[in-house]
Motif scaffolding. Structure first.
Motif, mmCIF file in Angstrom:
data_model
loop_
_atom_site.group_PDB
_atom_site.id
_atom_site.type_symbol
_atom_site.label_atom_id
_atom_site.label_comp_id
_atom_site.label_asym_id
_atom_site.label_seq_id
_atom_site.Cartn_x
_atom_site.Cartn_y
_atom_site.Cartn_z
ATOM 1 N N VAL A 1 -84.809 -4.024 5.061
ATOM 2 C CA VAL A 1 -83.364 -4.204 4.893
ATOM 3 C C VAL A 1 -83.064 -5.685 4.692
ATOM 4 N N PHE A 2 -82.411 -6.004 3.578
ATOM 5 C CA PHE A 2 -81.913 -7.358 3.334
ATOM 6 C C PHE A 2 -80.510 -7.476 3.905
ATOM 7 N N ASP A 3 -80.307 -8.498 4.722
ATOM 8 C CA ASP A 3 -78.977 -8.854 5.214
ATOM 9 C C ASP A 3 -78.496 -10.021 4.363
ATOM 10 N N ALA A 4 -77.674 -9.716 3.362
ATOM 11 C CA ALA A 4 -77.180 -10.749 2.448
ATOM 12 C C ALA A 4 -75.853 -11.277 2.977
ATOM 13 N N GLY A 5 -75.928 -12.247 3.866
ATOM 14 C CA GLY A 5 -74.745 -12.809 4.495
ATOM 15 C C GLY A 5 -74.085 -13.869 3.644
ATOM 16 N N SER A 6 -73.031 -14.450 4.174
ATOM 17 C CA SER A 6 -72.260 -15.431 3.397
ATOM 18 C C SER A 6 -72.980 -16.764 3.249
ATOM 19 N N THR A 7 -73.779 -17.135 4.250
ATOM 20 C CA THR A 7 -74.439 -18.443 4.198
ATOM 21 C C THR A 7 -75.939 -18.351 3.960
ATOM 22 N N HIS A 8 -76.546 -17.206 4.254
ATOM 23 C CA HIS A 8 -77.979 -17.045 4.013
ATOM 24 C C HIS A 8 -78.330 -15.571 3.969
ATOM 25 N N THR A 9 -79.547 -15.285 3.509
ATOM 26 C CA THR A 9 -80.051 -13.917 3.420
ATOM 27 C C THR A 9 -81.336 -13.810 4.230
ATOM 28 N N SER A 10 -81.491 -12.714 4.937
ATOM 29 C CA SER A 10 -82.712 -12.453 5.701
ATOM 30 C C SER A 10 -83.227 -11.066 5.362
ATOM 31 N N LEU A 11 -84.551 -10.916 5.385
ATOM 32 C CA LEU A 11 -85.177 -9.610 5.195
ATOM 33 C C LEU A 11 -85.803 -9.178 6.516
ATOM 34 N N TYR A 12 -85.454 -7.972 6.964
ATOM 35 C CA TYR A 12 -85.999 -7.421 8.206
ATOM 36 C C TYR A 12 -86.959 -6.286 7.868
ATOM 37 N N ILE A 13 -88.142 -6.349 8.460
ATOM 38 C CA ILE A 13 -89.170 -5.337 8.240
ATOM 39 C C ILE A 13 -89.304 -4.517 9.519
ATOM 40 N N THR B 1 -91.643 3.376 1.177
ATOM 41 C CA THR B 1 -90.905 2.530 2.116
ATOM 42 C C THR B 1 -89.460 2.367 1.671
ATOM 43 N N PRO B 2 -88.486 2.935 2.420
ATOM 44 C CA PRO B 2 -87.087 2.777 2.027
ATOM 45 C C PRO B 2 -86.666 1.316 2.116
ATOM 46 N N THR B 3 -85.973 0.855 1.092
ATOM 47 C CA THR B 3 -85.587 -0.555 1.000
ATOM 48 C C THR B 3 -84.113 -0.646 0.611
ATOM 49 N N TYR B 4 -83.376 -1.476 1.345
ATOM 50 C CA TYR B 4 -81.938 -1.593 1.126
ATOM 51 C C TYR B 4 -81.534 -3.064 1.076
ATOM 52 N N LEU B 5 -80.427 -3.329 0.402
ATOM 53 C CA LEU B 5 -79.780 -4.638 0.499
ATOM 54 C C LEU B 5 -78.307 -4.389 0.785
ATOM 55 N N GLY B 6 -77.840 -4.963 1.882
ATOM 56 C CA GLY B 6 -76.427 -4.883 2.235
ATOM 57 C C GLY B 6 -75.830 -6.275 2.226
ATOM 58 N N ALA B 7 -74.732 -6.436 1.501
ATOM 59 C CA ALA B 7 -74.047 -7.726 1.439
ATOM 60 C C ALA B 7 -72.776 -7.643 2.280
ATOM 61 N N THR B 8 -72.418 -8.749 2.885
ATOM 62 C CA THR B 8 -71.293 -8.732 3.825
ATOM 63 C C THR B 8 -70.135 -9.600 3.326
ATOM 64 N N ALA B 9 -69.538 -10.375 4.215
ATOM 65 C CA ALA B 9 -68.242 -10.987 3.920
ATOM 66 C C ALA B 9 -68.272 -11.978 2.747
ATOM 67 N N GLY B 10 -69.372 -12.675 2.554
ATOM 68 C CA GLY B 10 -69.433 -13.609 1.438
ATOM 69 C C GLY B 10 -69.219 -12.894 0.108
ATOM 70 N N MET B 11 -69.869 -11.746 -0.036
ATOM 71 C CA MET B 11 -69.694 -10.971 -1.268
ATOM 72 C C MET B 11 -68.350 -10.245 -1.292
ATOM 73 N N ARG B 12 -67.809 -9.920 -0.117
ATOM 74 C CA ARG B 12 -66.463 -9.332 -0.109
ATOM 75 C C ARG B 12 -65.446 -10.341 -0.642
ATOM 76 N N LEU B 13 -65.618 -11.606 -0.257
ATOM 77 C CA LEU B 13 -64.724 -12.653 -0.755
ATOM 78 C C LEU B 13 -64.914 -12.875 -2.255
ATOM 79 N N LEU B 14 -66.170 -12.873 -2.710
ATOM 80 C CA LEU B 14 -66.429 -13.070 -4.135
ATOM 81 C C LEU B 14 -65.835 -11.925 -4.946
ATOM 82 N N ARG B 15 -65.949 -10.715 -4.432
ATOM 83 C CA ARG B 15 -65.376 -9.563 -5.141
ATOM 84 C C ARG B 15 -63.865 -9.691 -5.263
#
Length: 498
Positions: free
Chosen positions: A42-54, A114-128
């Motif tokens: 799972v990628f956590d695509a946050g407003s200031t950085h992105t992290s991948l959790y395995i 292996t299920p793989t996801y990317l979720g974007a949060t508030a940074g992308m909500r603002l860009l949208r």
């Protein structure tokens, strides 16, 4: 004749012993075999950085609890993907080093499942909100980059604020096993509702509060209905866009008065005395959370000087909130409905980091926390540098502002007080897993938390049960033969005596 019967009995006993030996051997062999694991990314695509959790869990036990573990977390270099609005391909390229790392962790034969996801949060909500087409281009490029790897990629999407809050709540309660608990009798039990904890999350661009209220919610927009392990949960959740730490500090800086001289000056009460930096109005108003005045000139230079004034700092931060509520309504801030906080809370992400820098995440009383923050905010730039020698220059500059904002958000925004403060636990991890929305998101999308409670625990593998059933049948047949032979022996002996 007696000798013949005795011989047959011995043969039956021998066969019985062999069958028992084979049963034990089969069970021991299956017990010794390593359990096959499954993985999730799972990628956590946050407003200031992105992290991948395995994540990893034993195959065949997806509907259990407390069995998913975090194998590794990979921090993507560079800013959050929303910063690539004018270079979408760069957002996708930034993910590749962490994807390469994941391919080293997940066995090659299991990568395609292996299920793989990317979720974007508030940074992308603002860009949208600013430019929806640019937001879609960024998502398309990150999806394209992940799609080049041999994984079961299931999409990149922007989470709503309430989803972010709800999944964070699921994560922390799953890891704490407060939703369902396994007993050694092989049954599942539901802990009391008082054991369920609330979740407090502070990102770079948004802040989330989620908890199980004590009374029915009067505003459906703040309610999330979940059915987990056979229990219905009606939780309160709300996300405050623009009240994440980085955006709040941007709003704070832009709210401070500027001098009327030809070279505008900003006196910052939350920056240490003696600190000084230069910026431009373009940088000051580069966020959709900050409204630029019509007279602002983008190229205008500004000098920001720290004054280290704790009282003025707190007052300026509190001015970012609107604490007024409507008539007969309970609310958090900005007029948003919120019932009174209840029970224990786990605070993570920015809430943890802003106080951890000051060594204030160990359950210190509120009076100690307030005194420590006040002392920090009264420090000079030189004193702050000496106090935090390993911190970055930005962390030192923002230490007072970040900790003061954390306190204002919790105490004034969410209405925690001296009696409820001890119930807030500031954490980065629970059960060796980072606390955030990513685990709850994966558990939901993979259906690993069933709506109904498991009825029992299966302790052996399928092959073990088959072998045990066959061998136990053989044992029963042999035992029957042995008993028949013994009965015949007794009958024959009695006849001969007559």
């Amino acid at each position: 004749m007696l000798r013949a019967v005795a011989g047959s009995s011995a043969a039956v006993l021998g066969a019985l012993a062999v069958a028992l030996f084979l049963l034990l051997l089969t069970l021991a062999r299956d017990a010794a075999l390593p359990a096959r694991n499954r993985y999730g990314l799972v990628f956590d695509a946050g407003s200031t950085h992105t992290s991948l959790y395995i994540y990893r869990w034993p195959a065949g036990k997806e509907n259990g609890t407390g069995i998913v573990s975090q194998v590794e977390a990979c921090s993507v270099q560079g800013p959050g993907i929303s910063s690539y609005a004018d270079n979408p391909a760069g957002a996708g390229a930034s993910l590749k080093p962490c994807l390469d790392k994941a391919m080293e962790v997940v066995p090659a034969e299991q990568q395609q499942e292996t299920p793989t996801y990317l979720g974007a949060t508030a940074g992308m909500r603002l860009l949208r909100e600013q430019n929806s087409s640019k937001a879609e281009q960024v998502l398309a490029e990150v999806a394209k980059a992940i799609g080049q790897y041999p994984v079961d990629f299931r999409g990149a999407r922007i989470l709503t604020g309430n989803e972010e809050g709800s999944f964070g709540w699921v994560t922390v309660n799953y890891l704490l096993e407060t939703l369902i608990k396994w007993s050694f009798t092989g049954t599942w039990s539901h802990p009391p509702a008082e054991d369920v904890v609330g979740a407090l999350d502070l990102g770079g661009a948004s802040a989330q509060i989620t908890f199980l209220p004590g009374t029915p919610l009067s505003d459906s927009s703040t309610r999330a209905l979940l059915r987990l392990y056979g229990t219905n949960y009606s939780i309160y959740t709300h996300s405050y866009l623009c009240y994440g730490l980085q955006q709040a500090l941007k709003m704070l800086l832009a709210s401070l008065p500027q001098g009327n001289s030809s070279s505008p000056q900003i006196s910052h009460p939350c920056y240490p005395r003696g600190y000084q930096e230069n910026t431009t109005t373009a940088e000051l108003y580069d966020s959709p959370c900050v409204q630029a005045p019509s007279t602002a000139s983008p190229a205008e230079s500004l000098t920001v000087t720290g004054t280290g004034d704790p009282a003025a700092c707190s007052a300026a931060i509190e001015d970012l909130f609107n604490f007024s509520c409507g008539a007969n309504q309970s609310c958090g801030f900005n007029g948003v409905y919120q019932p009174p906080v209840r029970g224990a809370f786990f605070a993570f992400s920015g809430l943890y980091h802003s106080l951890h820098l000051l060594n204030l995440t160990g359950g210190q009383p509120l009076s100690v926390v307030n005194a420590t923050v006040r002392q920090l905010c009264n420090s000079s730039w030189q004193e702050v540098q000496e106090k935090f020698p390993t911190a970055s220059s930005r962390q030192r500059r923002d230490a007072c502002a970040a900790s003061s904002y954390t306190l204002a958000l919790l105490l004034h925004g969410y209405s925690f007080d001296r009696s409820s403060w001890p119930h807030i636990h500031f954490v980065q991890q629970v059960a060796n897993a980072d606390v955030g929305w990513t685990l709850g998101y994966m558990l939901n999308l993979t259906n690993m938390i069933p709506s109904e409670a498991p009825q029992r625990v299966v302790g052996l593998q399928r092959s073990s049960w088959v072998a045990a059933t066959v061998l136990l049948t053989i044992i029963l047949i042999l035992t029957f033969c042995l008993l028949t032979a013994v009965c015949c022996q007794k009958g024959s002996s009695g006849y001969e005596r007559l």
